[in-house]
Write a protein that holds these residues in place. Structure first.
Motif, PDB file in Angstrom:
ATOM      1  N   ASP A 163       1.020  -1.111   0.082  1.00 30.65           N
ATOM      2  CA  ASP A 163      -0.147   0.023  -0.031  1.00 30.65           C
ATOM      3  C   ASP A 163       0.919   1.285   0.114  1.00 30.65           C
ATOM      4  O   ASP A 163       0.487   2.275  -0.619  1.00 30.65           O
ATOM      5  N   GLN A 166       2.491   1.587  -3.732  1.00 28.31           N
ATOM      6  CA  GLN A 166       1.617   1.957  -4.672  1.00 28.31           C
ATOM      7  C   GLN A 166       1.619   3.492  -4.529  1.00 28.31           C
ATOM      8  O   GLN A 166       1.324   4.161  -5.493  1.00 28.31           O
ATOM      9  N   LYS A 167       1.153   3.941  -3.198  1.00 28.49           N
ATOM     10  CA  LYS A 167       1.124   5.372  -3.180  1.00 28.49           C
ATOM     11  C   LYS A 167       2.251   6.366  -3.491  1.00 28.49           C
ATOM     12  O   LYS A 167       2.096   7.384  -4.121  1.00 28.49           O
ATOM     13  N   MET A 169       4.684   5.383  -5.585  1.00 28.57           N
ATOM     14  CA  MET A 169       4.715   5.630  -6.927  1.00 28.57           C
ATOM     15  C   MET A 169       3.872   6.561  -7.950  1.00 28.57           C
ATOM     16  O   MET A 169       4.101   7.253  -8.681  1.00 28.57           O
ATOM     17  N   ILE A 170       2.561   6.696  -7.210  1.00 29.40           N
ATOM     18  CA  ILE A 170       1.472   7.395  -7.854  1.00 29.40           C
ATOM     19  C   ILE A 170       2.225   8.959  -7.488  1.00 29.40           C
ATOM     20  O   ILE A 170       2.111   9.739  -8.317  1.00 29.40           O
ATOM     21  N   LEU A 171       2.616   9.216  -6.151  1.00 32.04           N
ATOM     22  CA  LEU A 171       3.296  10.296  -5.795  1.00 32.04           C
ATOM     23  C   LEU A 171       4.260  10.896  -6.743  1.00 32.04           C
ATOM     24  O   LEU A 171       4.308  12.217  -7.226  1.00 32.04           O
ATOM     25  N   SER A 173       4.939   9.884  -9.795  1.00 28.97           N
ATOM     26  CA  SER A 173       4.740  10.048 -11.101  1.00 28.97           C
ATOM     27  C   SER A 173       3.784  11.269 -11.222  1.00 28.97           C
ATOM     28  O   SER A 173       3.201  11.691 -12.662  1.00 28.97           O
ATOM     29  N   GLN A 174       3.191  11.962 -10.172  1.00 32.75           N
ATOM     30  CA  GLN A 174       2.335  13.023 -10.275  1.00 32.75           C
ATOM     31  C   GLN A 174       3.297  14.519 -10.077  1.00 32.75           C
ATOM     32  O   GLN A 174       2.543  15.727 -10.296  1.00 32.75           O
ATOM     33  N   TYR A 196       9.920   7.412 -12.372  1.00 33.69           N
ATOM     34  CA  TYR A 196       8.521   7.659 -12.519  1.00 33.69           C
ATOM     35  C   TYR A 196       8.452   9.253 -12.361  1.00 33.69           C
ATOM     36  O   TYR A 196       7.461   9.875 -13.136  1.00 33.69           O
ATOM     37  N   ASN A 200       7.042  12.149 -16.028  1.00 33.84           N
ATOM     38  CA  ASN A 200       5.857  13.120 -15.778  1.00 33.84           C
ATOM     39  C   ASN A 200       6.710  14.297 -16.050  1.00 33.84           C
ATOM     40  O   ASN A 200       5.971  15.677 -15.962  1.00 33.84           O
TER      41      ASN A 200
END
Length: 240
Positions: A163, A166-167, A169-171, A173-174, A196, A200
């Motif tokens: 968990d 995953q978070k 990687m999202i942060l 990539s943004q 990542y 972006n």
């Protein structure tokens, strides 16, 4: 030192920091791979693997209790404080490989501990977890289920909490800007986070006194420590 244009600074809405042992070194917490690093003095395979824990849990607990005492006595430095202060001006997330809790202690609100926390313990068998507020008195602390408790950290050969990863990687990539502070970028999978961010089109800044595995991939490299460099970095956003 930080060669960012006003247009670049204006375009930065989300900053992600990736921090490693180097940022906490100036708080008196030893690094792992430096010239005085912990792994030069200790065999990682005897202290930081699940097999080592089952072979000699007393030795592993003694070592982590020694490290914990050092961490409890340590205070956040100017680098930690600067990252927390930056939240006044822009959205900030911290993805840390450190297990010392110093980012949270100084007030950073979004901190993902990729490798766990030394101030937390968990059962080696069941799902029990607990945060520690003081030293453990028992040499081998036991869970209510009767099995041995262990530090809630990620050891060699173990996966990161999915968990959290995953978070992270999202942060990554943004973000518009990623600042990598005090990490050698040799430990996987944390060393993929800059990739990542780059996908972006984020700006990559490395703050580290030494060359790293990914220095050549950075947009800007600052050969200094976080405690010295980060207050100046925050001043860019104050002026803006």
């Amino acid at each position: 030192m930080f060669k960012l244009t006003k247009d670049q600074i204006d375009s930065i809405k989300k900053i992600v920091f990736v921090t490693g042992a180097g940022i906490s070194q100036e708080s008196g917490i030893p690094t792992f791979r430096g010239k005085d690093g912990l792994w030069r003095k200790h065999d990682a395979m005897k202290l930081a693997t699940i097999d080592a824990f089952y072979d000699n849990p007393k030795l592993v607990w003694e070592w982590y209790n020694e490290r914990r005492a050092n961490i409890f006595a340590s205070k956040p430095n100017l680098g930690h404080k600067a990252i927390a202060e930056l939240e006044k001006y822009v959205k900030v997330a911290v993805l840390t490989q450190n297990i010392d809790g110093l980012h949270q202690k100084v007030g950073s609100t979004e901190v993902l501990e990729l490798h766990g926390s030394i101030i937390k313990i968990k059962c080696s068998v069941c799902n029990y977890k607990e945060e520690m507020t003081s030293e453990i008195s028992e040499i081998l602390p036991l869970c209510k289920c009767g099995n041995i408790l262990r530090p809630d950290v990620v050891w060699f050969g173990e996966s990161l909490p999915q968990d959290v990863w995953q978070k992270a990687m999202i942060l990554a990539s943004q973000c518009d800007l990623m600042v990598i502070v005090g990490t050698s970028l040799v430990v996987s999978p944390a060393n993929t986070l800059p990739i990542y961010a780059k996908q972006n089109n984020a700006i990559l800044i490395e703050i580290n006194p030494e060359n790293t595995e990914m220095s050549s991939e950075m947009d800007l490299v600052i050969r200094n420590t976080g405690a010295i460099s980060l207050p100046e970095f925050v001043s860019l956003f104050k002026k803006n």
